[in-house]
Design an enzyme around this catalytic site. Structure first.
Site, PDB file in Angstrom:
ATOM      1  N   TYR A  72       0.676  -1.232  -0.106  1.00 58.53           N
ATOM      2  CA  TYR A  72      -0.086   0.135  -0.141  1.00 58.53           C
ATOM      3  C   TYR A  72       0.810   1.436  -0.090  1.00 58.53           C
ATOM      4  CZ  TYR A  72      -3.905   3.026   0.628  1.00 58.53           C
ATOM      5  OH  TYR A  72      -4.749   4.110   0.803  1.00 58.53           O
ATOM      6  N   PHE A 124      -5.730  20.301 -24.594  1.00 59.66           N
ATOM      7  CA  PHE A 124      -6.344  19.167 -24.783  1.00 59.66           C
ATOM      8  C   PHE A 124      -7.884  19.068 -24.333  1.00 59.66           C
ATOM      9  CE2 PHE A 124      -7.356  14.590 -23.608  1.00 59.66           C
ATOM     10  CZ  PHE A 124      -7.088  13.987 -24.761  1.00 59.66           C
ATOM     11  N   ASP A 125      -8.811  18.279 -24.774  1.00 60.50           N
ATOM     12  CA  ASP A 125      -9.973  18.295 -24.082  1.00 60.50           C
ATOM     13  C   ASP A 125     -10.377  18.259 -22.866  1.00 60.50           C
ATOM     14  OD1 ASP A 125      -9.599  15.637 -24.398  1.00 60.50           O
ATOM     15  OD2 ASP A 125     -11.429  15.145 -25.531  1.00 60.50           O
ATOM     16  N   ASP A 215       2.128  19.931 -20.292  1.00 59.32           N
ATOM     17  CA  ASP A 215       1.238  18.679 -20.756  1.00 59.32           C
ATOM     18  C   ASP A 215       1.904  17.756 -21.650  1.00 59.32           C
ATOM     19  OD1 ASP A 215      -0.696  16.949 -20.832  1.00 59.32           O
ATOM     20  OD2 ASP A 215      -2.206  18.482 -21.765  1.00 59.32           O
ATOM     21  N   ALA A 217       1.972  14.312 -22.335  1.00 55.41           N
ATOM     22  CA  ALA A 217       1.770  13.161 -22.854  1.00 55.41           C
ATOM     23  C   ALA A 217       2.553  12.580 -24.229  1.00 55.41           C
ATOM     24  CB  ALA A 217       0.245  13.179 -23.338  1.00 55.41           C
ATOM     25  N   LYS A 258       0.278   7.344 -23.301  1.00 61.40           N
ATOM     26  CA  LYS A 258       0.753   7.489 -24.441  1.00 61.40           C
ATOM     27  C   LYS A 258       2.272   7.439 -24.650  1.00 61.40           C
ATOM     28  CE  LYS A 258      -3.127  10.066 -24.541  1.00 61.40           C
ATOM     29  NZ  LYS A 258      -3.576  11.336 -23.869  1.00 61.40           N
ATOM     30  N   HIS A 450     -18.716  14.793 -26.256  1.00 61.23           N
ATOM     31  CA  HIS A 450     -18.656  13.882 -27.365  1.00 61.23           C
ATOM     32  C   HIS A 450     -18.826  12.401 -27.000  1.00 61.23           C
ATOM     33  CE1 HIS A 450     -14.997  15.008 -25.651  1.00 61.23           C
ATOM     34  NE2 HIS A 450     -14.404  13.879 -26.006  1.00 61.23           N
TER      35      HIS A 450
END
Ligand SMILES: *Cc1c(COP(=O)(O)O)cnc(C)c1O
Length: 458
Positions: A72, A124-125, A215, A217, A258, A450
């Site tokens: 844990y 990004f969305d 960001d 990714a 990614k 979407h």
């Protein structure tokens, strides 16, 4: 004879592909209200919906799955992950999260408040979603060249410095918690940001005492483009370029699904001890204890290894060339795509491919439906559906580009799959030219619609 290019890997485990008839696919897509997210994966032949979490892991990564320490707290797999991130990216503190948007949730809970403004290159969305959810504003400062798909520019993900400076002047630095650079910039076509642009943004940000966050990714793909397109970096290794990209950056967050080459995972990495401590509070509420943050030990171990493989030049070279191969085939068939081809996906310009379908009738979604029916190829709409309605006025927002994205999973498909996809698109080209009506919305959510939208043919 010059030997042909081949992938730097071979197959050990295989997964079946199921075939349906065109009629069966036409029925299925109607049944699911023309929402590609609602299709079962075994109704899909080549699944290019996303490159997120859909890659194949290496034998070393699978061995990390067995070695996973599921304690844990203080798991050895966690320390492996920390060592990898520190070694490759140079950040002192790492907070694991179960995926990218969880990192956004935790990070933005700590630093974004109502009325704030976050300028950046085409967020990004989920990033935009997490900013707007906090009643703050994401302002797109991408260079205008990015929005003309036929225009050749090596770094269409770049930030327009004048636009950025005018946003800073308009809102004032007190309302700007950070400037956000997304590498590569998914929303405009997996387009890279140049090292020069990163440095210029850093200089401008420093002048105004605003931190820069990234960001990341697809940071390794971005580094590959810097190496292959920015002359000064041709002789630098991907590792050296990555270090330089992050030099002076305060915080990065990553959807590891990614360039982390894993099926699930993410993290926030940073230099600031006190911000790291504040993030810990949110990690514990939303994700789990700070040494796993929503990831299993085995997933952290696989990521620790995946990060190393993801920056290997041979891997990146093969990946980017596979995407470029499909891009060239599509161009040869006269399919209009975002040019030059970006890192992880092809972006088909629906405005050019379906010139008679009005943007209010979701031409890129219609193109996705046609590609699915024709060949069982599943892409995803990056257009008016994805843009969501304006959260303040409730009005429909029409983005400059209306795209169908075909994202290529890492180390999964072969060249013959790419040939199949290109043939599918070529087969629907004439039909698309003649279509004059599209889809209408029957049911939608307020934010990130979407994923769950229901549509009908007009
Ligand atoms: C995928 C992605 C995210 C969100 O990550 P998830 O793992 O899908 O939650 C955020 N930013 C960028 C640039 C991404 O590509």
């Amino acid at each position: 004879m010059r030997l042909p290019h081949i992938p730097p890997y071979k197959t050990k485990v295989v997964e079946p592909v199921y075939f349906k008839t065109k009629e069966e696919r036409a029925n299925k897509i109607t049944e699911v209200n023309y929402n590609l997210f609602n299709l079962h994966s075994d109704w899909v032949v080549v699944d290019l919906m996303t490159d997120s979490g859909t890659g194949a892991m290496s034998e070393q990564q699978w061995s990390e799955i067995i070695l996973g320490d599921e304690s844990y707290a203080g798991s050895e797999s966690y320390f492996k992950l920390i060592r990898s991130v520190k070694d490759i990216m140079g950040f002192e503190y790492v907070a694991p999260t179960h995926q990218g948007r969880a990192a956004e949730n935790i990070l933005f809970s700590a630093v974004v408040k109502e009325g704030d403004v976050v300028p950046g290159n085409a967020h990004f969305d989920t990033t935009k979603g997490h900013i707007e959810f906090r009643k703050a504003k994401a302002i797109d400062c991408t260079i205008k060249e990015a929005f003309d798909t036929s225009l050749d520019h090596p770094f269409k993900g770049n930030i327009d410095l004048d636009k950025l400076e005018s946003v800073i002047k308009e809102y004032g630095r007190e309302r700007i918690p950070f400037i956000n650079i997304t590498v590569t910039c998914n929303t405009v076509g997996g387009q890279p940001v140049s090292m020069q642009n990163i440095k210029e943004v850093m200089t401008l940000a420093r002048k105004h005492y605003i931190p820069v966050y990234m960001d990341i990714a697809r940071y390794a793909e971005n580094a590959y483009f810097i190496k292959t397109r920015e002359t000064a970096y041709a002789d630098k290794s991907i590792r050296e370029i990555v270090k330089e990209m992050f030099d002076g950056v305060s915080v990065v967050w990553m959807s590891a699904k990614k360039d982390g080459l894993v099926n699930i995972g993410g993290f926030i990495a940073l230099h600031d001890a006190s911000l790291y401590e504040r993030l810990g509070q949110f990690t514990i509420i939303y994700e789990g204890f700070i040494t796993y943050g929503g990831m299993s030990g085995r997933a952290m171990g696989a990521l620790a290894e995946g990060l190393k493989e993801g920056i290997e030049f041979d891997y990146l070279d093969d990946r980017i060339k596979q995407v470029a191969y499909l891009g060239q085939k599509l161009k040869d068939y006269g399919i209009p795509i975002q040019d030059p081809v970006g890192g992880h996906a092809l972006y088909i310009d629906a405005k050019r491919m379906l010139p008679n379908v009005p943007q209010s009738q979701f031409p890129a979604q219609l193109l996705g439906v046609e590609a699915y029916i024709e060949g069982g190829v599943r892409g995803v709409e990056i257009g008016t559906l994805l843009a969501d309605k304006d959260p303040v006025t409730g009005e429909e927002r029409f983005p400059e580009m209306e795209l169908l994205r075909l994202a290529i999973p890492r180390r999964v498909y072969s060249r013959s799959h790419m040939d199949y996809v290109a043939a599918t698109m070529a087969n629907i080209k004439d039909k698309c030219k003649s279509l004059s009506s599209g889809l209408s919305i029957v049911k939608q959510a307020d934010i990130l619609r979407h994923f769950t939208v229901e549509l009908a043919m007009i």
